[in-house]
Design an enzyme around this catalytic site. Structure first.
Site, PDB file in Angstrom:
ATOM      1  N   HIS A   9      34.549  69.877 -12.758  1.00  0.00           N
ATOM      2  CA  HIS A   9      33.176  69.363 -12.750  1.00  0.00           C
ATOM      3  C   HIS A   9      33.160  68.226 -13.765  1.00  0.00           C
ATOM      4  O   HIS A   9      32.845  68.396 -14.932  1.00  0.00           O
ATOM      5  CB  HIS A   9      32.191  70.458 -13.152  1.00  0.00           C
ATOM      6  CG  HIS A   9      30.786  69.950 -13.366  1.00  0.00           C
ATOM      7  ND1 HIS A   9      30.087  69.271 -12.405  1.00  0.00           N
ATOM      8  CD2 HIS A   9      29.957  70.031 -14.441  1.00  0.00           C
ATOM      9  CE1 HIS A   9      28.886  68.948 -12.867  1.00  0.00           C
ATOM     10  NE2 HIS A   9      28.794  69.400 -14.110  1.00  0.00           N
ATOM     11  N   LYS A  32      11.765  79.045 -30.402  1.00  0.00           N
ATOM     12  CA  LYS A  32      11.919  78.262 -29.175  1.00  0.00           C
ATOM     13  C   LYS A  32      12.050  79.174 -27.967  1.00  0.00           C
ATOM     14  O   LYS A  32      11.453  78.918 -26.909  1.00  0.00           O
ATOM     15  CB  LYS A  32      13.140  77.352 -29.282  1.00  0.00           C
ATOM     16  CG  LYS A  32      13.298  76.400 -28.106  1.00  0.00           C
ATOM     17  CD  LYS A  32      14.420  75.409 -28.355  1.00  0.00           C
ATOM     18  CE  LYS A  32      14.492  74.368 -27.255  1.00  0.00           C
ATOM     19  NZ  LYS A  32      15.554  73.366 -27.520  1.00  0.00           N
ATOM     20  N   THR A  51      20.538  66.273 -18.073  1.00  0.00           N
ATOM     21  CA  THR A  51      20.316  66.745 -16.704  1.00  0.00           C
ATOM     22  C   THR A  51      19.941  68.222 -16.768  1.00  0.00           C
ATOM     23  O   THR A  51      20.563  68.976 -17.517  1.00  0.00           O
ATOM     24  CB  THR A  51      21.584  66.590 -15.841  1.00  0.00           C
ATOM     25  OG1 THR A  51      22.628  67.400 -16.381  1.00  0.00           O
ATOM     26  CG2 THR A  51      22.053  65.133 -15.810  1.00  0.00           C
ATOM     27  N   GLN A  75      25.174  66.741 -24.012  1.00  0.00           N
ATOM     28  CA  GLN A  75      26.065  65.611 -23.778  1.00  0.00           C
ATOM     29  C   GLN A  75      25.364  64.321 -24.183  1.00  0.00           C
ATOM     30  O   GLN A  75      24.224  64.073 -23.805  1.00  0.00           O
ATOM     31  CB  GLN A  75      26.444  65.569 -22.292  1.00  0.00           C
ATOM     32  CG  GLN A  75      27.514  64.560 -21.946  1.00  0.00           C
ATOM     33  CD  GLN A  75      27.915  64.678 -20.481  1.00  0.00           C
ATOM     34  OE1 GLN A  75      27.268  65.368 -19.705  1.00  0.00           O
ATOM     35  NE2 GLN A  75      28.980  63.997 -20.116  1.00  0.00           N
ATOM     36  N   ASN A 108      28.669  72.629 -20.538  1.00  0.00           N
ATOM     37  CA  ASN A 108      29.785  71.704 -20.306  1.00  0.00           C
ATOM     38  C   ASN A 108      30.661  71.535 -21.548  1.00  0.00           C
ATOM     39  O   ASN A 108      30.148  71.621 -22.663  1.00  0.00           O
ATOM     40  CB  ASN A 108      29.241  70.339 -19.880  1.00  0.00           C
ATOM     41  CG  ASN A 108      28.850  70.323 -18.426  1.00  0.00           C
ATOM     42  OD1 ASN A 108      29.544  70.877 -17.578  1.00  0.00           O
ATOM     43  ND2 ASN A 108      27.725  69.689 -18.120  1.00  0.00           N
ATOM     44  N   VAL A 164      25.669  72.257 -27.378  1.00  0.00           N
ATOM     45  CA  VAL A 164      25.094  70.961 -27.731  1.00  0.00           C
ATOM     46  C   VAL A 164      25.029  70.091 -26.489  1.00  0.00           C
ATOM     47  O   VAL A 164      25.803  70.255 -25.549  1.00  0.00           O
ATOM     48  CB  VAL A 164      25.921  70.268 -28.830  1.00  0.00           C
ATOM     49  CG1 VAL A 164      25.796  71.024 -30.138  1.00  0.00           C
ATOM     50  CG2 VAL A 164      27.384  70.143 -28.430  1.00  0.00           C
ATOM     51  N   ARG A 202      25.039  67.410  -4.259  1.00  0.00           N
ATOM     52  CA  ARG A 202      24.819  65.957  -4.290  1.00  0.00           C
ATOM     53  C   ARG A 202      25.628  65.270  -3.186  1.00  0.00           C
ATOM     54  O   ARG A 202      25.129  64.370  -2.498  1.00  0.00           O
ATOM     55  CB  ARG A 202      25.243  65.397  -5.651  1.00  0.00           C
ATOM     56  CG  ARG A 202      24.326  65.753  -6.812  1.00  0.00           C
ATOM     57  CD  ARG A 202      24.985  65.399  -8.141  1.00  0.00           C
ATOM     58  NE  ARG A 202      24.086  65.588  -9.278  1.00  0.00           N
ATOM     59  CZ  ARG A 202      24.497  65.791 -10.522  1.00  0.00           C
ATOM     60  NH1 ARG A 202      25.801  65.835 -10.791  1.00  0.00           N
ATOM     61  NH2 ARG A 202      23.626  65.935 -11.503  1.00  0.00           N
ATOM     62  N   VAL A 228      32.242  72.753 -18.300  1.00  0.00           N
ATOM     63  CA  VAL A 228      32.085  74.100 -17.761  1.00  0.00           C
ATOM     64  C   VAL A 228      33.406  74.754 -17.367  1.00  0.00           C
ATOM     65  O   VAL A 228      33.566  75.966 -17.550  1.00  0.00           O
ATOM     66  CB  VAL A 228      31.088  74.095 -16.577  1.00  0.00           C
ATOM     67  CG1 VAL A 228      31.648  73.349 -15.378  1.00  0.00           C
ATOM     68  CG2 VAL A 228      30.679  75.502 -16.211  1.00  0.00           C
ATOM     69  N   ASP A 242      27.629  69.258  -7.779  1.00  0.00           N
ATOM     70  CA  ASP A 242      28.314  68.086  -7.225  1.00  0.00           C
ATOM     71  C   ASP A 242      28.402  68.187  -5.702  1.00  0.00           C
ATOM     72  O   ASP A 242      28.202  67.198  -4.987  1.00  0.00           O
ATOM     73  CB  ASP A 242      29.729  67.967  -7.803  1.00  0.00           C
ATOM     74  CG  ASP A 242      29.739  67.975  -9.311  1.00  0.00           C
ATOM     75  OD1 ASP A 242      29.698  66.904  -9.920  1.00  0.00           O
ATOM     76  OD2 ASP A 242      29.760  69.079  -9.882  1.00  0.00           O
TER      77      ASP A 242
END
EC number: 1.1.1.27
Length: 305
Positions: A172, A37, A227, A79, A117, A77, A148, A119, A145
């Site tokens: 976060h 990968k 995301t 979320q 995360n 992994v 945004r 994080v 954040d």
């Protein structure tokens, strides 16, 4: 300058692609437990390089991280829909216990940037495991954040978000804090700016903006599973600040002895890593919310420490 990325999933690969398109560095090395990968991601991105900036993009193993200025850890992994960032903790903590000592053994001079995360807690764990000088470990924190937040305020006010100065601090995640009391445009508070420009503004609009920022990741995950574009751009920006000594003010995450855990506040990011805590003006309500956010993080950290 070389950037190492550990984790060839959505976030790691998108960060590498963002760096390639922005010309953030001269070399990118992608490392993953799944070698095939990592090789495929590196090859795919390398084929985009002729259309952007000259650089080398390749796969490698941990030994190839030697000489890297920045090492991004995005391994972990994903979320799941409906899963909070804190619920990810135990699943990803064990991955970091394996990765971080290997990174430090190979390149102890690199700045480690945590992207996985939750994080803030993984940044605290990384600091504990790495034992590096203060400022040499940081998390991506609330940088996305904050972007945004500024974008939504700018859209509401009809102003370029680059000229909106506002910060999201703390975790976060669900307990993040919106520093409305210090948010401003051209030195004017949001209410003062709106009054001067005759723009509608009220608590309902303010609450809706905060809610949209807080739930943004959940909506994206519900729609497409993960995301990665936004955080990929964030990691490119942080890497550029480190490589080019931009001395940028970013809401990255790092340990604060006062709170006993890593969380996000505006910090100066330079070629040496975190070059100082800038902080942000808060009112009593925001300060109390920040302390509650720190408490949430401390409780989660204590479960794995």
């Amino acid at each position: 300058m070389k950037v190492g990325i550990i984790g060839a999933g959505f976030v790691g690969a998108t960060a590498a692609f963002a760096m390639a398109m922005r010309g953030s560095c001269s070399e990118i090395v992608i490392v993953d437990a799944d070698n095939a990968k990592a090789k495929a991601q590196a090859s795919d991105i390398e084929h985009a390089v002729p259309f952007s900036f000259a650089m080398t993009v390749r796969d490698g193993d941990f030994q190839d991280l030697k000489g890297a200025k920045v090492i991004i850890i995005s391994a972990g992994v994903n979320q799941k829909p409906g899963e909070t960032r804190l619920q990810l903790l135990e699943r990803n903590a064990n991955i970091f216990r394996d990765i971080v000592p290997k990174v430090v053994a190979i390149e102890s001079n690199a700045v480690i940037v945590v992207a996985t995360n939750p994080v803030d807690i993984l940044t605290s764990l990384t600091e504990q495991l790495a034992g590096l000088p203060e400022g040499q470990v940081m998390g991506s924190g609330t940088t996305l954040d904050t972007a945004r937040f500024r974008a939504l305020i700018g859209n509401e006010l009809g102003v370029d978000p680059q000229h909106v100065h506002a910060y999201v601090i703390g975790e976060h995640g669900d307990s993040e804090v919106f520093a409305w009391s210090s948010a401003n445009v051209a030195g004017l508070s949001i209410p003062s700016f709106c009054k001067a420009r005759q723009v509608r503004w009220n608590e309902e609009i303010q609450s809706q903006i905060a809610d949209n920022v807080r739930k943004a990741a959940y909506h994206i995950i519900e729609g497409k599973g993960a995301t990665y574009y936004g955080i990929g751009a964030v990691l490119a920006r942080i890497s550029e600040a480190l490589i080019r000594n931009h001395r940028a003010v970013l809401t990255v995450s790092a340990n604060i002895p006062e709170f006993g855990v890593a969380l996000s506040l505006p910090r100066l990011v330079s070629g040496k890593g975190i070059d100082g805590l800038i902080g942000v003006q808060t009112n009593d309500e925001e300060r109390a919310a920040l302390e509650r956010s720190a408490s949430v993080l401390r409780e989660a950290l204590s479960a794995i420490s």
